[in-house]
Design a protein around this motif. Structure first.
Motif, mmCIF file in Angstrom:
data_model
loop_
_atom_site.group_PDB
_atom_site.id
_atom_site.type_symbol
_atom_site.label_atom_id
_atom_site.label_comp_id
_atom_site.label_asym_id
_atom_site.label_seq_id
_atom_site.Cartn_x
_atom_site.Cartn_y
_atom_site.Cartn_z
ATOM 1 N N ILE A 106 40.023 15.368 14.207
ATOM 2 C CA ILE A 106 40.766 13.973 14.113
ATOM 3 C C ILE A 106 41.295 13.583 13.125
ATOM 4 O O ILE A 106 40.626 13.838 12.030
ATOM 5 N N GLN A 107 42.504 13.031 13.148
ATOM 6 C CA GLN A 107 43.048 12.669 11.825
ATOM 7 C C GLN A 107 42.166 11.284 11.510
ATOM 8 O O GLN A 107 42.064 10.202 11.948
ATOM 9 N N ALA A 108 42.148 11.193 10.197
ATOM 10 C CA ALA A 108 41.501 10.109 9.571
ATOM 11 C C ALA A 108 42.263 8.989 9.718
ATOM 12 O O ALA A 108 41.838 7.845 10.056
ATOM 13 N N SER A 109 43.606 9.085 9.603
ATOM 14 C CA SER A 109 44.471 8.032 9.739
ATOM 15 C C SER A 109 44.411 7.220 11.235
ATOM 16 O O SER A 109 44.944 6.090 11.345
ATOM 17 N N ARG A 110 44.112 8.028 12.218
ATOM 18 C CA ARG A 110 43.928 7.482 13.440
ATOM 19 C C ARG A 110 42.492 6.935 13.701
ATOM 20 O O ARG A 110 42.368 6.258 14.509
ATOM 21 N N VAL A 111 41.496 7.381 13.032
ATOM 22 C CA VAL A 111 40.372 6.612 13.051
ATOM 23 C C VAL A 111 40.351 5.340 12.429
ATOM 24 O O VAL A 111 39.888 4.381 13.470
ATOM 25 N N ILE A 112 40.967 5.322 11.315
ATOM 26 C CA ILE A 112 41.174 3.795 10.928
ATOM 27 C C ILE A 112 41.932 2.924 11.818
ATOM 28 O O ILE A 112 43.076 3.314 12.206
ATOM 29 N N GLY A 113 41.501 1.811 12.052
ATOM 30 C CA GLY A 113 41.950 0.825 13.031
ATOM 31 C C GLY A 113 41.751 0.788 14.282
ATOM 32 O O GLY A 113 41.732 -0.075 15.221
ATOM 33 N N THR A 114 40.848 1.811 14.725
ATOM 34 C CA THR A 114 40.313 1.952 16.192
ATOM 35 C C THR A 114 39.139 0.963 16.306
ATOM 36 O O THR A 114 38.321 0.820 15.485
ATOM 37 N N GLU A 115 39.110 0.443 17.421
ATOM 38 C CA GLU A 115 38.341 -0.773 17.932
ATOM 39 C C GLU A 115 36.971 -0.276 18.043
ATOM 40 O O GLU A 115 36.734 1.131 18.576
ATOM 41 N N ILE B 205 37.282 0.107 12.877
ATOM 42 C CA ILE B 205 36.982 0.999 11.790
ATOM 43 C C ILE B 205 38.099 0.389 10.696
ATOM 44 O O ILE B 205 39.160 0.807 10.663
ATOM 45 N N GLU B 206 37.518 0.159 9.525
ATOM 46 C CA GLU B 206 38.252 -0.268 8.334
ATOM 47 C C GLU B 206 38.563 1.105 7.443
ATOM 48 O O GLU B 206 39.584 1.071 6.924
ATOM 49 N N ASN B 207 37.385 1.826 7.563
ATOM 50 C CA ASN B 207 37.782 3.084 6.509
ATOM 51 C C ASN B 207 36.770 3.979 6.855
ATOM 52 O O ASN B 207 35.695 3.887 7.747
ATOM 53 N N VAL B 208 36.880 5.309 6.255
ATOM 54 C CA VAL B 208 36.049 6.230 6.428
ATOM 55 C C VAL B 208 35.664 6.938 5.103
ATOM 56 O O VAL B 208 36.588 7.175 3.972
ATOM 57 N N MET B 209 34.274 6.830 4.697
ATOM 58 C CA MET B 209 33.945 7.173 3.250
ATOM 59 C C MET B 209 33.724 8.604 3.471
ATOM 60 O O MET B 209 32.909 9.038 4.073
ATOM 61 N N LEU B 210 34.398 9.294 2.466
ATOM 62 C CA LEU B 210 34.276 10.880 2.421
ATOM 63 C C LEU B 210 33.447 11.088 1.213
ATOM 64 O O LEU B 210 33.474 10.525 0.002
ATOM 65 N N ASP B 211 32.564 12.213 1.111
ATOM 66 C CA ASP B 211 31.704 12.627 0.138
ATOM 67 C C ASP B 211 32.406 13.809 -0.487
ATOM 68 O O ASP B 211 32.602 14.975 -0.224
ATOM 69 N N LYS B 212 32.629 13.531 -2.036
ATOM 70 C CA LYS B 212 33.476 14.396 -2.694
ATOM 71 C C LYS B 212 32.859 15.590 -3.172
ATOM 72 O O LYS B 212 33.213 16.767 -3.403
ATOM 73 N N MET B 213 31.262 15.093 -3.421
ATOM 74 C CA MET B 213 30.374 16.279 -3.811
ATOM 75 C C MET B 213 30.028 17.257 -2.815
ATOM 76 O O MET B 213 29.214 18.371 -2.885
ATOM 77 N N SER B 214 30.336 16.964 -1.381
ATOM 78 C CA SER B 214 29.916 17.981 -0.312
ATOM 79 C C SER B 214 31.015 17.965 0.558
ATOM 80 O O SER B 214 31.912 17.246 0.368
ATOM 81 N N ASN B 215 30.981 18.676 1.541
ATOM 82 C CA ASN B 215 31.911 18.859 2.686
ATOM 83 C C ASN B 215 31.887 17.460 3.734
ATOM 84 O O ASN B 215 32.326 17.480 4.770
ATOM 85 N N ASN B 216 30.981 16.419 3.348
ATOM 86 C CA ASN B 216 30.518 15.543 4.459
ATOM 87 C C ASN B 216 31.435 14.210 4.408
ATOM 88 O O ASN B 216 31.711 13.586 3.549
ATOM 89 N N ILE B 217 31.181 13.706 5.673
ATOM 90 C CA ILE B 217 31.684 12.483 5.937
ATOM 91 C C ILE B 217 30.553 11.389 5.529
ATOM 92 O O ILE B 217 29.521 11.610 6.296
ATOM 93 N N MET B 218 30.410 10.487 4.865
ATOM 94 C CA MET B 218 29.393 9.720 4.547
ATOM 95 C C MET B 218 29.132 8.667 5.457
ATOM 96 O O MET B 218 27.875 8.635 5.834
ATOM 97 N N PHE B 219 29.968 7.820 5.882
ATOM 98 C CA PHE B 219 29.813 6.968 6.859
ATOM 99 C C PHE B 219 31.194 6.303 7.326
ATOM 100 O O PHE B 219 32.225 6.523 6.540
ATOM 101 N N ALA B 220 31.261 5.635 8.507
ATOM 102 C CA ALA B 220 32.502 5.005 8.767
ATOM 103 C C ALA B 220 32.092 3.497 8.305
ATOM 104 O O ALA B 220 30.989 3.115 8.368
ATOM 105 N N VAL B 221 33.146 2.580 8.065
ATOM 106 C CA VAL B 221 33.122 1.415 7.675
ATOM 107 C C VAL B 221 33.531 0.140 8.883
ATOM 108 O O VAL B 221 34.963 0.560 9.382
ATOM 109 N N ILE B 222 32.859 -0.361 9.692
ATOM 110 C CA ILE B 222 33.176 -1.224 10.662
ATOM 111 C C ILE B 222 33.549 -2.598 9.981
ATOM 112 O O ILE B 222 32.592 -3.163 9.449
ATOM 113 N N GLY B 223 34.800 -3.436 9.890
ATOM 114 C CA GLY B 223 34.924 -4.668 9.544
ATOM 115 C C GLY B 223 34.804 -5.587 10.794
ATOM 116 O O GLY B 223 35.068 -5.239 12.052
ATOM 117 N N PHE B 224 34.050 -6.796 10.671
ATOM 118 C CA PHE B 224 33.702 -7.602 11.919
ATOM 119 C C PHE B 224 33.939 -9.127 11.608
ATOM 120 O O PHE B 224 33.209 -9.856 11.954
#
Lengths: 120, 120
Positions: free
Chosen positions: A11-20, A32-51
């Motif tokens: 999934i492209q991060a740019s397409r996740v951002i803005g999804t309801e 989805i306002e953003n996706v937080m990425l973990d630079k110290m590992s290969n992981n996605i930290m969490f998604a950010v929902i704005g409401f």
């Protein structure tokens, strides 16, 4: 998690951002306002929902584990397996909480939503 | 990887996208077009570097492992530990390769750049 056959779903991060985003009752809770990425590992930290809020002023955010987002073609959005009551009582953050280290926000989210931590 | 103290470095996906990328010789090679996320696990599949073309027409892309991107404040961009020759010989993709499953693109990138796979 990846299956033994190695199947992945890219999934492209740019397409996740803005999804309801909707809750278990089908109620629209935000996007989805953003996706937080973990630079110290290969992981996605969490998604950010704005409401709420307007142009970011006073906007509050939920951090939710990536694994909690389930794409629903019927809604053309993500469904999170949380009720209205769970989300109302969930940790909320302002923008300054999300632009820092992120660890405490992440830990609070995984604890609250009872999602097994990826980092232990 | 995360350190024993649990230190992490949170990065917003929206800020990664658009960041310039340089090679080991300090030469500008392109910019981050997108970050591919793995829905089946908690992982970042790869970053997509665009390096040419015009408004996407004929543009070619490199897929590089997330772990290969090192932020350099001096360049205000990412540096990848690859030489001009390595990048010239690297797998290139067009947009259709990147919007599909992504597994083959990912596997080719990790193999070519000799980065240990996160999925095994």
């Amino acid at each position: 998690m990846t299956t033994p056959s190695g199947h992945t779903s890219a999934i492209q991060a740019s397409r996740v951002i803005g999804t309801e985003v909707y809750n278990t009752e089908g109620r629209h809770i935000g996007s989805i306002e953003n996706v937080m990425l973990d630079k110290m590992s290969n992981n996605i930290m969490f998604a950010v929902i704005g409401f709420g809020g307007f142009l970011g002023i006073g906007e509050k955010y939920h951090a939710v584990p990536w694994a909690s987002l389930d794409y629903d073609p019927g809604h053309n959005g993500y469904v999170v397996p949380f009720s209205k009551e769970q989300l109302e009582a969930a940790p909320v953050h302002d923008i300054s909480d999300l632009t820092g280290d992120g660890t405490r926000v992440r830990d609070d989210a995984y604890t609250y939503y009872k999602v097994p931590p990826y980092w232990i």
